[in-house]
Each structure stands twice: as C-alpha cells, then as structure tokens.
Motif scaffolding. Structure first.
Motif, PDB file in Angstrom:
ATOM      1  N   PHE A  33       0.653  -1.173   0.052  1.00 31.61           N
ATOM      2  CA  PHE A  33       0.014  -0.137   0.017  1.00 31.61           C
ATOM      3  C   PHE A  33       0.917   1.174   0.160  1.00 31.61           C
ATOM      4  O   PHE A  33       1.968   1.193   0.586  1.00 31.61           O
ATOM      5  N   GLY A  34       0.318   2.132  -0.629  1.00 34.44           N
ATOM      6  CA  GLY A  34       1.308   3.423  -0.645  1.00 34.44           C
ATOM      7  C   GLY A  34       1.340   4.262  -2.106  1.00 34.44           C
ATOM      8  O   GLY A  34       0.749   3.680  -2.978  1.00 34.44           O
ATOM      9  N   PHE A  35       2.125   5.191  -1.869  1.00 31.74           N
ATOM     10  CA  PHE A  35       2.563   5.869  -3.256  1.00 31.74           C
ATOM     11  C   PHE A  35       3.921   6.482  -3.174  1.00 31.74           C
ATOM     12  O   PHE A  35       4.490   6.805  -2.110  1.00 31.74           O
ATOM     13  N   ALA A  36       4.576   6.700  -4.053  1.00 29.29           N
ATOM     14  CA  ALA A  36       6.014   7.216  -4.011  1.00 29.29           C
ATOM     15  C   ALA A  36       6.848   6.618  -3.170  1.00 29.29           C
ATOM     16  O   ALA A  36       6.841   5.133  -3.096  1.00 29.29           O
ATOM     17  N   LEU A  53       3.590   0.616   2.500  1.00 27.13           N
ATOM     18  CA  LEU A  53       3.592  -0.240   3.463  1.00 27.13           C
ATOM     19  C   LEU A  53       3.462  -1.549   3.102  1.00 27.13           C
ATOM     20  O   LEU A  53       2.588  -1.822   1.982  1.00 27.13           O
ATOM     21  N   ASP A  54       3.890  -2.470   3.615  1.00 23.03           N
ATOM     22  CA  ASP A  54       4.142  -3.867   3.145  1.00 23.03           C
ATOM     23  C   ASP A  54       3.235  -4.642   4.234  1.00 23.03           C
ATOM     24  O   ASP A  54       4.058  -4.774   5.404  1.00 23.03           O
ATOM     25  N   PHE A  55       2.375  -5.525   3.952  1.00 20.98           N
ATOM     26  CA  PHE A  55       1.596  -6.350   4.751  1.00 20.98           C
ATOM     27  C   PHE A  55       1.292  -7.809   4.324  1.00 20.98           C
ATOM     28  O   PHE A  55       1.119  -7.758   3.048  1.00 20.98           O
ATOM     29  N   THR A  56       1.479  -8.678   5.275  1.00 16.68           N
ATOM     30  CA  THR A  56       0.862  -9.830   4.773  1.00 16.68           C
ATOM     31  C   THR A  56      -0.551  -9.972   5.142  1.00 16.68           C
ATOM     32  O   THR A  56      -1.081  -9.223   5.841  1.00 16.68           O
TER      33      THR A  56
END
Length: 627
Positions: free
Chosen positions: A73-76, A80-83
């Motif tokens: 999730f996110g931009f530029a 955010l990295d989630f399992t």
C-alpha cells in the motif's frame, strides 16, 4: 401524606388477568432478537474456526502461503508492506478494538459502571479473573521459556460468551448478561493494558507525539458543525500509522480513539427539536426539511452509540470470523496432539482459562456476596454466576491474538492454540452442565411466583407504613390503560383497609407498545429526587396520550419542580439505571404483562378489582392460605 391517586376508573371485575386485558412485553421479543444476533455472530465465529482447522490440516502449505501473501500500500516513497495475516491482525482488529473502546467509554459514562455500588462486584470479579489465570499459567509453564506468555489466559472472548449464553444460558439471562458484559469491559481494559505495557517491542516514542496530536484532533472534532465523519476517518488513519511506527501494537489506536468519542444520553430538548422538524417536513415535504429532520434526529444520539450501531454488524459478521480464519488454523495430527498433551504451555492455557477464570470470577463474587459488598441483583444467584464464570473460560479472540505477539516459536504457538481451543470447548461444556443443573435446582416457575426483590423503603416508591400488614407491589407502565384501572382499584382498597395497606410502584414500561413509556418512567424518577414521585405519577396517568418530552417538561413546571435540576436528572445515568433495575427484576420474574401485582410477596393471579384484591390480601395472612 399525599393522596395516592385522584384518578378513578371503574375496573371490570369480571375480566381476569389474561391476554385480553394486559399489554404483553414485546420488548421480550426484541431481547430474543438481540440474543439471536449474538448467536449468529458466535456461530459465524465458530464456523470460521472449524474451516481454519480443516484447511490447516488438509493443506497446511496453502493455508500458510495464503495468509503470508504480501500486499503493498502507498505511493511514491511511502510504502506499507503487509501480509494478509498482518492486515487482519493489525488493521481489521483495530476496528474490533475500536468497538471495544466504544463500549468501555459508554459503560463508564452512562452504563453499568457509572455507579460504584452496582459495578463493584463485576469489577472485583474481573480483576480476580485476570490475576488468577495468569498466576496459574505462570506456575505451570515455568521453565518452558514461555512463561512470559501468561497474557494468553487473561481475557474472555465477549462475542463467544454472549453467543454461548444465548445458546445454553438460563431462560431469563438478563441480569447474568449485564453482569458478564460489565465484567467483560474491565477484562478488556486489563487485556489491552497488558498488550500495551508487556507485549510492545522496539518502542519508538517519537511517532507517539504525532499520535497524541491526532488524538487531540479527535477530541475537538466533536465541536465541528458538520463533516465530522471524514475528519474522524483521516485522523484515525494518522493515529493508527503513528502507533504502527512507534512499536505499540496498532490495534490499540482503535481503543485510544474510541475513548475520546463523546457519549451522552439523548437530551429531551434535542429530541423535541427533531420532532418539530419532522412535523415541518410532514407538512411541507422537501429536500431541505428532510435533510434537517434527518440530521437533527441523528445528532440527538451520541456519536459513540451511532458508531457502535454502525460497526457492530461488521465486527460480528466480518472482522471476527476473518480473524478466526487467519489465526485458528491449528494442526491436529496425532503427533502434534501428543506433544500438546505433554506441553506445559498447553496445560497452562487450559488450566488458566478453565480453572483460573472460574476460581477468579466465581470465587470473588461469592466472597463479595458473603460479606455483602455490592449487589448482584434479583435473579442473579450464585449458581447462575457459576455458569457465567465457566463461560469466561472461553478466551478465544484475544487469546489467539496474544499468542501471535507473545510467542515466537511456531511449535509453541501451535501448542498454545491447541490449549485455547480445548479450553474453549471445556468451558462451554462445563457452563452448559452448570446451567442445566441450576435450572433443575431453581425452576423458573417458582422464581416467577414470588417477589424477587424485597420492598426497601429507602429505594422503592412506597405509599403507606412499613408496619402495614398488607403490601401490594405493582409492576406497571404509565401509558398502560390497565395500569390506570389498577390504580383506581388500589385507591378503593386503600379507602377500605386504611393504614393497613402499603403500596409500592415499580417500573415495567412496555417500550414496544408505548414509545414514551421509558421516558415517562425516568421522568418520574427525576421527580422523585425532588420528593414528588406520586404527584408526577398522577400527572402521567391523568393524560396518558400526551407524554412527549415537551409534555413531561410542562408537567414538571406545573408541579413547581426545579427545572434545571429536573432536566439534569433526566439525563443522569443513575436515573436510567434505577429504571433498568426494575425492568431487569421484572424480567427475572418472567413478567411479560402489566399490571402485574404481588400480594404480600406472592404474585396475584386473577381479577384486580377492589373486592378481589381485598379478598387476596386477607387470604394472604391466613395460615396455609394460597394467594
């Protein structure tokens, strides 16, 4: 002494006390429906648990790989990295903890925990129910390297407990349900505090400064005239991200936000204003009036209660089942089960939840009862509390949640999960057995026949002397026409037997039939604080069709009450609790119709004209007579 009533309505002496002349409690059906919703949520949670176990045992690799799927999730440069597993546990469960926080806030503001005399028993029971399981787990798991995971056994799964109570609890569970919910609030506070203080790693205080600013914004958002929803949503995301960055478990952001959401009982003037706008819309229907009426109705209810209503279905039907699906995937092969049976972690969890919770909750309650500290309420006997204490051993949701953050080793996690599942099943079976035995020992028919709460002149609304040989206790509704007839009959009885009669009024408003009945009952309690209960009773009975907020305020002015104090008392949680206590007493005695009369402590069955009541009173004092 003031006259009991000035209203005379000739009762029909030939009409018995049956369906034809009593309003029945549709509120009972409403409670059954609410319990049905709790049952559905619990069944979905159970179904998700079974699916997770089957999935993990049929194809453990796909189960693990699915929940290990990564999402970005996110931009530029902000990513955010989630399992999927972390998304459920860190993000979706924040919504669950948000609803927990809303309930905590509500109970302390206007609910069961506003009065220490009412709250002391469930509070002490909850604290004991936190401490005893933790001690037992620590003693059993000592030396295993995982004794620090004692937090696994401290918490009760409220959703499962309420659902299980609906499935196997006593037929009239009202008092027990209120007791368990009050206990669960304190239990949740303890569990959340322990998660924050004990199971927080890599703590970074600086993001919490941003979180604090966001929480201040949440508090002041209540003063915005409009558009509060988007502001709350934006600030909630900021606070959640700040908690995530700080190392404090991000689900606690939900609790912190919820505790700042305002909660209050509806103000009578706001309700009246909403009604005026609704009438205006009815007379001149257009979009502007419709919007104004809808906004006014919505604003008369606190944000806390609106959010609880909005989020409760999503939590019960989506969030918690998904959590179970992601966390209950326990492998149950023979080798794993043998290892679990030999594991001190498994036994620590089972003993902590099943034995520890029971000893803590039931033991503390029994001690409080013996020493007469606090009050359990009518119908809440120790055998009922024992069943509820056994149900508290279902520690499913937060237990699984803490396993994930307190235990690192996957094998130890599996052993702990086996313990949680076994403890939940055992607790459910033990509670079922206790409730079935309790129902046989205390049949509901006997409880319904006698007055559950003795008359207390310091608490009750009493007309007459405590030394009077005759007592009539009436459970009634100020808008019920048959209660009006009963008041005429009781006045005639009073004129005939004189000072030998003591009359007591208690509330049993039929809220489904009479939408204003509950407000009328609370208004009479507010009048009672100024010594004019029976005067206000007469005013309510004199015009049963007009009991809107404006009518209630008008009557208070006509009686010369202090209006500032009266209006403040109308929103008092103590007033609401006083009426609710009577209603719970009525439920414990299976009162489903009004008026219901008790003659010298025994339920009266039959006509309630003056002659029949006098005969029943005289029969009640004859040796061996049955009323």
């Amino acid at each position: 002494m003031t006259q009991l009533t000035i209203i005379r309505t000739s009762p029909d002496p030939e009409r018995p006390q049956d369906h034809s002349h009593q309003h029945r409690h549709r509120s009972v059906a409403d409670k059954i429906r609410a319990m049905g919703q709790a049952r559905v949520g619990a069944m979905l949670l159970l179904a998700a648990t079974v699916i997770a176990i089957v999935w993990a045992n049929v194809s453990h690799e796909t189960y693990e790989s699915f929940w290990d799927t990564h999402l970005m999730f996110g931009f530029a440069d902000l990513q955010l990295d989630f399992t999927l597993h972390a998304l459920v546990n860190d993000a979706l469960m924040a919504i669950f903890f948000f609803t927990v926080g809303l309930e905590v806030r509500r109970e302390f503001a206007i609910g069961e925990l506003t009065s220490w005399s009412r709250a002391v028993v469930p509070v002490v029971a909850a604290v004991a129910g936190l401490a005893v399981p933790a001690v037992l787990f620590f003693l059993i798991a000592m030396g295993s390297g995982n004794e620090h995971a004692w937090g696994v056994v401290i918490s009760t799964d409220t959703a499962f407990v309420v659902g299980a109570l609906a499935l196997v609890g006593p037929r009239i569970p009202g008092r027990l349900r209120v007791f368990l919910l009050a206990l669960a609030v304190v239990d949740d506070i303890g569990a959340l505090s322990i998660i924050a203080l004990i199971y927080t790693e890599d703590f970074n205080p600086f993001p919490l400064v941003v979180a604090a600013i966001g929480l201040v914004g949440v508090y002041f958002t209540r003063y915005l005239r409009g558009g509060r929803g988007p502001v709350y949503g934006t600030l909630a995301i900021i606070v959640w991200l700040s908690f995530l960055a700080s190392g404090v478990h991000p689900t606690l952001a939900g609790v912190a936000i919820a505790l700042l959401v305002p909660v209050y009982r509806p103000n009578r003037r706001d309700v009246e204003h909403a009604l005026d706008l609704a009438r205006t819309f009815r007379q001149s229907p257009n979009t502007e009036y419709a919007r104004a009426a809808a906004n006014s109705l919505r604003e008369s209810i606190s944000i806390n209660e609106r959010l609880q209503t909005a989020y409760a279905p999503y939590v019960a039907y989506v969030v918690l089942p998904l959590f179970a699906l992601a966390n209950a995937g326990v492998q149950l092969s023979p080798d794993i089960l043998i290892t679990a049976i030999q594991s001190p972690i498994t036994w620590g969890v089972v003993v902590g939840l099943v034995v520890g919770k029971f000893i803590g909750v039931f033991g503390a309650t029994a001690v409080m009862k013996v020493f007469r500290l606090g009050e359990l309420g009518a119908g809440l006997t120790l055998d009922r509390v024992a069943g509820g204490a056994a149900l508290c051993g279902i520690g499913f949701t937060i237990s699984l949640f803490i396993i994930d953050i307190a235990i690192d080793d996957s094998s130890a996690q599996n052993e702990a999960r086996v313990g949680v599942l076994a403890a939940s099943v055992l607790a459910f079976l033990i509670a079922t057995l206790i409730f079935r035995v309790s129902d046989r020992v205390h049949p509901s028919q006997e409880a319904a026949r006698t007055l559950a709460r003795p008359v207390d002149s310091k608490r009750d609304h009493v007309y007459g002397s405590d030394d009077a040989p005759f007592t009539i206790v009436e459970y009634g509704d100020f808008q019920c026409q048959f209660c009006l007839k009963a008041s005429g009959s009781i006045q005639q009885v009073r004129e005939e037997v004189g000072d030998r009669l003591r009359y007591v009024w208690r509330h049993a408003p039929l809220v489904s039939f009479h939408p204003n009945a509950l407000a009328a009952a609370e208004a009479s309690e507010a009048a009672a604080r100024q010594g004019k209960f029976f005067e206000f009773e007469r005013a309510l009975f004199s015009d049963q069709e007009n009991q809107l907020p404006s009518d209630i305020l008008r009557r208070a002015r006509e009686l010369g009450l202090d209006m500032e104090k009266f209006e403040a008392d109308l929103t008092s949680p103590e007033i609401a609790a006083r009426v609710r206590d009577d209603m719970l007493d009525a439920e414990a005695m299976e009162i489903t119709a009004v008026p219901t009369l008790f003659i010298n402590g025994v339920r009266h069955v039959g006509p309630y004209d003056a002659r029949s009541l006098i005969e029943a009173l005289e029969a009640s004092v004859r040796p061996g007579a049955v009323v």
